[in-house]
Design a protein around this motif. Structure first.
Motif, PDB file in Angstrom:
ATOM      1  N   UNK A  69       0.827  -1.207   0.000  1.00 50.76           N
ATOM      2  CA  UNK A  69       0.000   0.000   0.000  1.00 50.76           C
ATOM      3  C   UNK A  69       0.863   1.260   0.000  1.00 50.76           C
ATOM      4  N   UNK A  70       1.917   1.240   0.801  1.00 50.84           N
ATOM      5  CA  UNK A  70       2.804   2.414   0.887  1.00 50.84           C
ATOM      6  C   UNK A  70       3.553   2.662  -0.419  1.00 50.84           C
ATOM      7  N   UNK A  71       3.731   1.614  -1.207  1.00 46.49           N
ATOM      8  CA  UNK A  71       4.500   1.769  -2.447  1.00 46.49           C
ATOM      9  C   UNK A  71       3.656   2.301  -3.604  1.00 46.49           C
ATOM     10  N   UNK A  72       2.352   2.408  -3.417  1.00 46.43           N
ATOM     11  CA  UNK A  72       1.487   2.893  -4.497  1.00 46.43           C
ATOM     12  C   UNK A  72       1.770   4.363  -4.801  1.00 46.43           C
ATOM     13  N   UNK A  73       1.723   4.705  -6.077  1.00 47.65           N
ATOM     14  CA  UNK A  73       2.018   6.069  -6.527  1.00 47.65           C
ATOM     15  C   UNK A  73       0.823   6.639  -7.296  1.00 47.65           C
ATOM     16  N   UNK A  74      -0.129   7.258  -6.578  1.00 42.58           N
ATOM     17  CA  UNK A  74      -1.297   7.815  -7.278  1.00 42.58           C
ATOM     18  C   UNK A  74      -0.933   8.925  -8.259  1.00 42.58           C
ATOM     19  N   UNK A  75       0.233   9.537  -8.074  1.00 40.76           N
ATOM     20  CA  UNK A  75       0.665  10.581  -9.006  1.00 40.76           C
ATOM     21  C   UNK A  75       1.148   9.997 -10.334  1.00 40.76           C
ATOM     22  N   UNK A  76       1.410   8.688 -10.360  1.00 41.16           N
ATOM     23  CA  UNK A  76       1.916   8.023 -11.555  1.00 41.16           C
ATOM     24  C   UNK A  76       0.848   7.125 -12.189  1.00 41.16           C
ATOM     25  N   UNK A  77      -0.007   6.535 -11.354  1.00 38.20           N
ATOM     26  CA  UNK A  77      -0.992   5.578 -11.847  1.00 38.20           C
ATOM     27  C   UNK A  77      -2.356   5.900 -11.263  1.00 38.20           C
ATOM     28  N   UNK A  78      -3.348   6.109 -12.136  1.00 38.77           N
ATOM     29  CA  UNK A  78      -4.673   6.494 -11.652  1.00 38.77           C
ATOM     30  C   UNK A  78      -5.438   5.349 -10.990  1.00 38.77           C
TER      31      UNK A  78
END
Length: 144
Positions: A69-78
């Motif tokens: 969860x911490x590794x998710x990048x909402x700025x990169x992947x919608x």
């Protein structure tokens, strides 16, 4: 040092080296593989009423979910926030599975995560392996 302890140290070193040299895509699949291994071990332990072992595996699985969860990048992947919602749900299910000794919550987590594991493996397999660096040369001769 006994032969079995030497073998155990060598296996641990091999595993460390594999993780340290893995691509980001491969690291993700390794995390998923370990997560599902923990959950299957926890399920087996719960069925055998080995609650301490089940708890250890469930807590480790929660740690992996937290890392994913911490590794998710909402700025990169919608799709990151949607996936975070699944991770949050699974994390809560694993806490419930542990506290209430509820094998059905463990099974629910497995059912939710196996398709993700398979998808990440397929995605990682589709990513071309990085090219090996060219060997260094000195005066036209290969060094190494």
């Amino acid at each position: 040092m006994t032969a079995s302890s030497l073998q155990a140290r060598q296996r641990a070193q091999y595993a460390r080296d594999a993780v340290l040299s893995a691509s980001p895509a491969r690291l993700l699949t390794l995390l998923y593989d370990r997560l599902l291994l923990d959950l299957r071990r926890a399920e087996a332990a719960q069925l055998e009423q080995r609650w301490a072992a089940a708890s250890t595996d469930l807590v480790h699985a929660q740690d992996i979910i937290t890392e994913l969860s911490a590794s998710l990048r909402p700025d990169v992947w919608d799709g990151a926030e949607s996936l975070r919602g699944i991770y949050t749900y699974v994390h809560t299910a694993l806490i419930t599975a542990n506290v209430r000794r509820d094998v059905e919550r463990t099974r629910e987590a497995i059912a939710l995560l196996v398709p993700l594991q398979q998808s990440w493996h397929a995605a990682a397999d589709a990513v071309p392996a990085p090219a090996a660096p060219a060997p260094a040369t000195r005066g036209g001769w290969s060094v190494g």
